[in-house]
Write an enzyme that holds these catalytic residues in place. Structure first.
Site, PDB file in Angstrom:
ATOM      1  N   ARG A  69      -3.526 -10.887   3.489  1.00 52.65           N
ATOM      2  CA  ARG A  69      -3.745 -10.720   2.083  1.00 52.65           C
ATOM      3  C   ARG A  69      -2.688 -10.123   1.625  1.00 52.65           C
ATOM      4  O   ARG A  69      -2.317  -8.862   1.880  1.00 52.65           O
ATOM      5  CB  ARG A  69      -5.207 -10.054   1.496  1.00 52.65           C
ATOM      6  CG  ARG A  69      -5.427 -10.030   0.431  1.00 52.65           C
ATOM      7  CD  ARG A  69      -6.803  -9.491   0.097  1.00 52.65           C
ATOM      8  NE  ARG A  69      -6.958  -9.204  -1.391  1.00 52.65           N
ATOM      9  CZ  ARG A  69      -6.539  -8.486  -2.151  1.00 52.65           C
ATOM     10  NH1 ARG A  69      -5.845  -7.408  -1.662  1.00 52.65           N
ATOM     11  NH2 ARG A  69      -6.898  -8.403  -3.365  1.00 52.65           N
TER      12      ARG A  69
ATOM     13  N   LYS B  66       0.940  -1.104   0.113  1.00 48.74           N
ATOM     14  CA  LYS B  66       0.285   0.165  -0.091  1.00 48.74           C
ATOM     15  C   LYS B  66       0.914   1.257  -0.009  1.00 48.74           C
ATOM     16  O   LYS B  66       2.138   1.243   0.517  1.00 48.74           O
ATOM     17  CB  LYS B  66      -1.017  -0.013   1.161  1.00 48.74           C
ATOM     18  CG  LYS B  66      -2.043  -1.050   1.202  1.00 48.74           C
ATOM     19  CD  LYS B  66      -3.129  -1.083   0.118  1.00 48.74           C
ATOM     20  CE  LYS B  66      -4.048  -2.156  -0.076  1.00 48.74           C
ATOM     21  NZ  LYS B  66      -4.901  -2.020   1.079  1.00 48.74           N
TER      22      LYS B  66
END
Length: 285
Positions: free
Chosen positions: A255, A221
């Site tokens: 994840r 991210k």
């Protein structure tokens, strides 16, 4: 939190002593770190096989990029991308499959093709009919928090509770059993700054008040890139660091794009938690 996550097709995952890793398989041309790498069926299947060999318990197949400002695709295009991959992977022994979609019809077709889990980044609130799909099929369900396209509360955790409690109401109204639900706080989804995401990490334990297993989806991210000064494909070490922090704060599922590095990092975190538990159980001298 110990227990089982119940999934479609009579499957389940044990949750507790060992971290569970979900490998990301984006069959898209424009995902933020791996777009275009796995758009052919052969490439997608090969990548899934690799992630399973590295220790992934679940493969999460997505056909629409969720990066900021990405153009949406039609349901037909999404299904054209994901369904052949799910059908091909369903024949592999032991592989658990997730479909990353908010669309009711895509979810229904994906479970029919062999998917065990529906992973909805809009937390059942974009197409609430997806909850009925999960109820009808017995699929496991990942309900993710998002701050996109709505007014958020100033307090990050209170906003989590506001959004996720509404999602859980939708799930219960559809008849989904609690044993099929995992919650994801949605790192990066309208958490715009590193501080927004770090605050969510720092206060992660508070989410246990909701009473459900928690998934961490920090992989590559933007906030990790800001902290490490790395471009998206080179953020896996930073991702592994966040995985360890969140494991120690009670996350059970992760994840990730790079399965191998996260499996190693989480093995150390799991060993540390086991040792802490063993020491705490010793009788006082």
């Amino acid at each position: 939190m110990m227990g089982q996550w119940h999934l479609a097709h009579g499957r389940h995952i044990d949750l507790g002593a060992r971290s569970v890793v979900m490998g990301i398989l984006n069959v898209t041309p424009n995902s933020f770190s791996d777009g275009g790498l796995f758009t052919t069926l052969d490439d997608a299947v090969a990548q899934a096989r690799l992630m399973v060999e590295q220790g992934a318990a679940i493969i999460d197949v997505g056909g629409e990029s969720t990066r900021p400002m990405a153009m949406p695709v039609s349901a037909a295009e999404e299904q054209k991308r994901v369904l052949p991959v799910i059908e091909a992977l369903a024949s592999l022994d032991g592989v658990l499959l997730s479909v990353d979609t908010y669309r009711e019809e895509t979810a229904r077709l994906a479970v029919a093709a062999g998917a065990h889990i529906v992973n909805d980044v809009w937390g059942l609130q974009r197409e609430p009919g997806i909850a009925k799909v999960a109820a009808d099929t017995g699929a496991g369900l990942v309900i993710m928090h998002t701050g996109r396209e709505r007014q958020k509360l100033a307090d990050a955790i209170e906003d989590q509770f506001l959004f996720l409690r509404r999602s859980l109401e939708i799930a219960r109204e559809a008849g989904i059993d609690d044993s099929r639900i995992v919650l994801d706080p949605g790192f990066g989804f309208a958490k715009e700054t590193p501080e927004d995401n770090l605050d969510l990490m720092a206060r992660f334990e508070e989410l246990h008040r909701l009473g459900f297993p928690l998934m961490a989806g920090t992989s590559r991210k933007r906030f990790i890139g800001t902290i490490t000064a790395r471009e998206a494909p080179h953020r896996d070490a930073g991702t592994a660091a966040t995985s360890v922090i969140l494991r120690l704060k009670g996350a059970q599922l992760f994840r990730v794009h790079d399965v191998a590095i996260n499996m190693d990092a989480l093995a150390v975190a799991d060993a540390m938690l086991a040792r802490q538990s063993s020491l705490a159980a010793r009788p006082e001298e």
